[in-house]
Design an enzyme around this catalytic site. Structure first.
Site, short mmCIF file in Angstrom:
data_model
loop_
_atom_site.label_atom_id
_atom_site.label_comp_id
_atom_site.label_asym_id
_atom_site.label_seq_id
_atom_site.Cartn_x
_atom_site.Cartn_y
_atom_site.Cartn_z
N PHE A 131 -2.58 16.37 4.28
CA PHE A 131 -2.94 15.85 2.96
C PHE A 131 -1.66 15.67 2.15
O PHE A 131 -1.02 16.65 1.76
CB PHE A 131 -3.91 16.80 2.25
N VAL A 132 -1.28 14.44 1.92
CA VAL A 132 -0.01 14.19 1.23
C VAL A 132 -0.23 13.75 -0.22
O VAL A 132 -1.19 13.07 -0.54
CB VAL A 132 0.87 13.15 1.95
N ARG A 150 0.71 12.42 -8.86
CA ARG A 150 1.22 11.07 -8.60
C ARG A 150 2.68 10.93 -9.04
O ARG A 150 3.41 10.11 -8.51
CB ARG A 150 0.37 10.03 -9.35
N GLU A 168 0.84 -1.20 0.00
CA GLU A 168 0.00 0.00 0.00
C GLU A 168 0.87 1.25 0.00
O GLU A 168 1.96 1.24 0.57
CB GLU A 168 -0.87 0.03 1.27
N ASP A 169 0.37 2.30 -0.59
CA ASP A 169 1.09 3.57 -0.48
C ASP A 169 0.83 4.23 0.87
O ASP A 169 1.74 4.75 1.50
CB ASP A 169 0.73 4.53 -1.63
N ASP A 226 -4.62 4.97 6.06
CA ASP A 226 -5.22 6.17 6.64
C ASP A 226 -6.23 5.70 7.69
O ASP A 226 -5.85 5.41 8.82
CB ASP A 226 -5.87 6.90 5.45
C1 PRP Z 1 -5.76 5.36 -0.89
C2 PRP Z 1 -4.61 4.39 -0.62
C3 PRP Z 1 -5.26 3.27 0.10
C4 PRP Z 1 -6.44 3.93 0.79
C5 PRP Z 1 -6.11 4.10 2.22
O1 PRP Z 1 -6.37 5.01 -2.06
O2 PRP Z 1 -4.00 3.96 -1.81
O3 PRP Z 1 -5.68 2.24 -0.77
O4 PRP Z 1 -6.64 5.21 0.20
O5 PRP Z 1 -7.16 4.76 2.89
P1 PRP Z 1 -7.91 4.13 4.12
O6 PRP Z 1 -6.89 3.61 5.06
O7 PRP Z 1 -8.66 5.31 4.69
O8 PRP Z 1 -8.85 3.08 3.61
P2 PRP Z 1 -7.41 5.97 -2.78
O9 PRP Z 1 -8.81 5.58 -2.38
O10 PRP Z 1 -7.04 7.39 -2.55
O11 PRP Z 1 -7.25 5.59 -4.31
P3 PRP Z 1 -5.97 5.75 -5.27
O12 PRP Z 1 -4.86 4.92 -4.68
O13 PRP Z 1 -6.45 5.21 -6.56
O14 PRP Z 1 -5.61 7.20 -5.32
#
Ligand code: PRP
Length: 189
Positions: free
Chosen positions: A161-162, A174, A108-109, A112
């Site tokens: 907000f990163v 990105r 995961e990136d 949150d």
């Molecule tokens: C981000 C990130 C995780 C998720 C984490 O994805 O890549 O998958 O949010 O958030 P959480 O812990 O609150 O569930 P995002 O929904 O922004 O989609 P993206 O990666 O396509 O930008």
């Protein structure tokens, strides 16, 4: 033009302050890869990237991991801003390979609220992998709503907000080579 590595005001007019530089990212990712290489020595590893945000991190991480690594991806969506709070996550793209009996590392990136990760862990665990671990580049514990444990993480970050290094704001940024804090983002609708 983008200010390389320094943050500052971008062409879009958004102000971004560098939080984790390109060099810091590279150093930490090499350390993580060394740890993963040790833990999975002589094992076949399947890295599962969660789209879209993780693809930059995953691409760098796997190049430093010294073991036999396969890659697959999953896509998820939470139902808009309000649904993040309701905790509903849906799979938009599933794996192409079976994980049964495999050593799986979910990449995961950012973690949150933890809702996406919790959902993915529950889903993958049901498919009976030989092992299932998590590697997240960024951990933002201040926003956590459910308990999830990270086997490997890169950086603990504040509640800001990163963007950059895979993370977006309305699909922008990105491709920034660093992780930055977006100053004064518009509130989510
Ligand atoms: C981000 C990130 C995780 C998720 C984490 O994805 O890549 O998958 O949010 O958030 P959480 O812990 O609150 O569930 P995002 O929904 O922004 O989609 P993206 O990666 O396509 O930008």
């Amino acid at each position: 033009m983008r200010t390389e590595g320094q943050g500052g005001e971008l062409m879009t007019g958004d102000e971004i302050k560098v939080l984790i530089s390109k060099d810091e990212l590279e150093k930490r990712i090499k350390d993580l890869a060394a740890e993963i290489s040790r833990d999975y020595a002589k094992k076949d590893l399947l890295m599962v990237g969660v789209l879209k945000g993780s693809f930059v991190f995953l691409a760098d991480l796997m190049r430093y991991v010294d073991s036999n690594v396969s890659v697959d991806f999953m896509g998820t969506v939470s139902y808009g801003a309000s649904t993040k709070s309701s905790g509903e996550v849906r799979i938009t793209k599933d794996l192409e390979e079976s994980v049964a009996g495999r050593h799986v590392l979910l990449v995961e990136d950012i973690v949150d609220t933890g809702l996406t990760l919790r959902y993915l862990l529950d889903t993958l665990r049901n498919r009976q992998p030989a092992s299932l671990k998590v590697c997240a580049l960024l951990d933002k514990p201040a926003r956590r709503r459910v308990r999830v444990s990270l086997d490997y993480y890169g950086f603990i970050i504040p509640n800001a907000f990163v963007v950059g290094y895979g993370l977006d704001y309305a699909e922008k940024y990105r491709g920034l080579p660093y992780v930055g804090v977006l100053e004064n983002p518009e509130p989510e609708k």
